[in-house]
Design a protein around this motif. Structure first.
Motif, PDB file in Angstrom:
ATOM      1  N   ALA A 357      10.326   2.705   4.268  1.00 34.21           N
ATOM      2  CA  ALA A 357       9.434   3.094   3.167  1.00 34.21           C
ATOM      3  C   ALA A 357       8.020   2.566   3.382  1.00 34.21           C
ATOM      4  O   ALA A 357       7.037   3.241   3.065  1.00 34.21           O
ATOM      5  N   SER A 358       7.894   1.354   3.943  1.00 32.61           N
ATOM      6  CA  SER A 358       6.573   0.750   4.088  1.00 32.61           C
ATOM      7  C   SER A 358       5.698   1.460   5.112  1.00 32.61           C
ATOM      8  O   SER A 358       4.497   1.223   5.173  1.00 32.61           O
ATOM      9  N   LEU A 364       4.516   6.687   0.537  1.00 31.69           N
ATOM     10  CA  LEU A 364       3.414   5.838   0.074  1.00 31.69           C
ATOM     11  C   LEU A 364       2.391   6.628  -0.729  1.00 31.69           C
ATOM     12  O   LEU A 364       1.847   6.137  -1.720  1.00 31.69           O
ATOM     13  N   GLN A 365       2.144   7.869  -0.332  1.00 30.54           N
ATOM     14  CA  GLN A 365       1.206   8.709  -1.079  1.00 30.54           C
ATOM     15  C   GLN A 365       1.750   9.014  -2.464  1.00 30.54           C
ATOM     16  O   GLN A 365       1.012   9.047  -3.455  1.00 30.54           O
ATOM     17  N   LYS A 366       3.071   9.225  -2.544  1.00 36.16           N
ATOM     18  CA  LYS A 366       3.683   9.493  -3.849  1.00 36.16           C
ATOM     19  C   LYS A 366       3.555   8.261  -4.750  1.00 36.16           C
ATOM     20  O   LYS A 366       3.257   8.384  -5.950  1.00 36.16           O
ATOM     21  N   LEU A 371       1.443   5.607  -9.398  1.00 33.49           N
ATOM     22  CA  LEU A 371       1.225   4.259  -9.937  1.00 33.49           C
ATOM     23  C   LEU A 371      -0.234   3.832 -10.030  1.00 33.49           C
ATOM     24  O   LEU A 371      -0.584   2.982 -10.844  1.00 33.49           O
ATOM     25  N   GLN A 372      -1.094   4.425  -9.207  1.00 32.75           N
ATOM     26  CA  GLN A 372      -2.493   3.986  -9.188  1.00 32.75           C
ATOM     27  C   GLN A 372      -3.161   4.040 -10.559  1.00 32.75           C
ATOM     28  O   GLN A 372      -3.890   3.111 -10.929  1.00 32.75           O
ATOM     29  N   PRO A 373      -2.945   5.103 -11.367  1.00 32.61           N
ATOM     30  CA  PRO A 373      -3.605   5.129 -12.683  1.00 32.61           C
ATOM     31  C   PRO A 373      -3.260   3.929 -13.557  1.00 32.61           C
ATOM     32  O   PRO A 373      -4.088   3.451 -14.327  1.00 32.61           O
ATOM     33  N   GLU A 394      -6.001  -1.511  -4.838  1.00 29.02           N
ATOM     34  CA  GLU A 394      -6.678  -0.973  -3.662  1.00 29.02           C
ATOM     35  C   GLU A 394      -5.882   0.133  -2.977  1.00 29.02           C
ATOM     36  O   GLU A 394      -6.320   0.699  -1.973  1.00 29.02           O
ATOM     37  N   GLY A 395      -4.685   0.431  -3.511  1.00 31.95           N
ATOM     38  CA  GLY A 395      -3.872   1.496  -2.946  1.00 31.95           C
ATOM     39  C   GLY A 395      -3.147   1.123  -1.672  1.00 31.95           C
ATOM     40  O   GLY A 395      -2.657   1.992  -0.941  1.00 31.95           O
ATOM     41  N   ASP A 396      -3.041  -0.184  -1.381  1.00 29.66           N
ATOM     42  CA  ASP A 396      -2.401  -0.635  -0.147  1.00 29.66           C
ATOM     43  C   ASP A 396      -0.910  -0.876  -0.409  1.00 29.66           C
ATOM     44  O   ASP A 396      -0.411  -1.993  -0.337  1.00 29.66           O
TER      45      ASP A 396
END
Length: 417
Positions: A357-358, A364-366, A371-373, A394-396
């Motif tokens: 997964a990592s 990761l894009q999903k 989750l980013q919002p 930071e989206g990492d």
């Protein structure tokens, strides 16, 4: 001849990092800088010093409460009655201050001009003090180059607010080098601006006394001023510890711990040992747990329980002397990933899934999209204190999974025991 050199007093500047906690010592936080300054004045009187030097940042920026200035005048009055003059140089924070411009100071307080270097002489002692105050907040010129030659036959003191060779932790104001200060030929340089004590006993004594009172967790350890004694042509510098509430950072190696209880007891022992020095000074403490430890799985994700355990240890010691600023977890699991991978069960399967997964761009894009919002709404000031949230903001998410996976696997393995 004795004198005291102090700097970076930041009178009435608030202390940061404890006010959010219900057990915080509110009154001590509010009055710490005043109490430390009163102790400075008391020590000057007790030592019978010839004078006091304040090398900048007496005030704390554009502070409009004139009660701060009135308090300073009251303390200067105590020194005036004791026959002790004060030589005050204004630094970058003082240049912003309304009180610096308007408040009339007692007669025993001599200030240094901001237009050009000024010399104050104490002819009875054969002492000359050279200094130039900041006219503006951001002085980037090398002021030391304009200081005059030493007065022959006198003990010459240069007073300067400076970053000195670009101290990385402070704004690069009035930059200069030690070689340039030595070249002036003075006996002593009374510096300010850098909040950590530093002393170079070379051609001249060059000294940062550090700030009088620590104001946050980045200013740990003993704080105060220096007492300078000049006798038979020799200069001796002694630190004076005058802070009334001290910040401490305690690093605890939890490698030998197997449970949260073990960790709590070890923390308690180290906190108790902390009070062996200056036990009368209350402490605001940050505890950081480190090490590769069997207790990692029991600690991960248990921030509230861990904080409660540490608070329990502090209560047993006596929380009138210790307050907890924060507990930070930086431990690692004992089990290596290879050890987990060698197992033929669900935990080994989970490790394989997490590894894949990592590094799976689609997954990761999903995660990023969904989750980013939510993470974007986390206040920016939380970012520094919670590294995992910083990665999410930071989206990492790849690195986030790599950080979380060992702790999750270790916690599951501990649960099997």
């Amino acid at each position: 001849m004795k004198f005291i050199h102090a700097a970076d007093i930041h009178l009435d500047s608030p202390l940061h990092g404890l006010s959010a906690y219900p057990d915080a010592p509110a009154a001590q936080l509010r009055n710490a800088s005043r109490e430390a300054f009163s102790q400075l004045v008391e020590r000057a009187i007790d030592e019978g010093v010839a004078f006091l030097v304040i090398a900048g940042d007496l005030y704390d920026g554009d502070w409009r409460d004139h009660n701060t200035g009135i308090f300073f005048s009251k303390e200067m009055g105590r020194l005036q009655r004791a026959g002790i003059p004060v030589f005050l140089l204004f630094g970058n924070h003082d240049a912003e201050s309304e009180m610096t411009r308007k408040l009339t100071l007692p007669d025993n307080v001599k200030t240094f001009s901001a237009r050009k270097p000024e010399v104050h002489r104490l002819d009875g002692l054969k002492v000359a003090l050279h200094g130039q105050s900041f006219r503006d907040k951001a002085v980037t010129d090398n002021l030391a180059l304009g200081y005059p030659a030493p007065v022959p036959g006198y003990y010459n003191i240069g007073v300067l607010h400076t970053a000195l060779e670009g101290s990385a932790a402070h704004a690069n104001y009035a930059p200069c080098s030690r070689a340039e200060l030595h070249a002036r030929g003075y006996d002593y340089w009374a510096l300010g601006h850098v909040h950590e004590f530093q002393h170079w006993a070379e051609a001249s004594h060059i000294v940062f006394p550090g700030n009088l009172q620590g104001r946050q967790i980045r200013e740990t350890g003993r704080r105060g001023a220096v007492l300078v004694t000049v006798e038979d042509g020799q200069t001796a510098v002694e630190r004076l510890y005058l802070d009334v509430l001290r910040w401490e950072s305690v690093e605890v190696d939890a490698s030998a711990c197997v449970s949260m209880g073990d960790v709590a007891r070890l923390v308690g022992q180290q906190l108790h040992a902390l009070l062996a020095v200056d036990a009368q000074v209350p402490r605001a403490v940050r505890v950081t747990l480190r090490g590769r430890t069997p207790a990692h799985g029991a600690l991960f994700g248990k921030a509230h329980e861990l904080r409660a355990e540490v608070l329990g240890q502090i209560a047993a010691i006596g929380n009138e002397r210790l307050w907890l600023e924060k507990v930070k977890l930086a431990t690692e699991p004992v089990a290596e990933r290879a050890d987990i991978g060698a197992r033929r069960d669900a935990i080994a399967d989970l490790q394989e899934i997490l590894d894949e997964a990592s590094s799976d761009p689609e997954f990761l894009q999903k995660l990023r999209t969904e989750l980013q919002p939510f993470f974007a709404k986390v206040p920016a000031d939380v970012k520094e204190e919670v590294p995992l949230l910083a990665m999410a903001r930071e989206g990492d998410f790849g690195r986030l999974l790599q950080q979380v996976s060992p702790a999750l696997l270790a916690s599951l393995m501990d649960g099997e025991k």
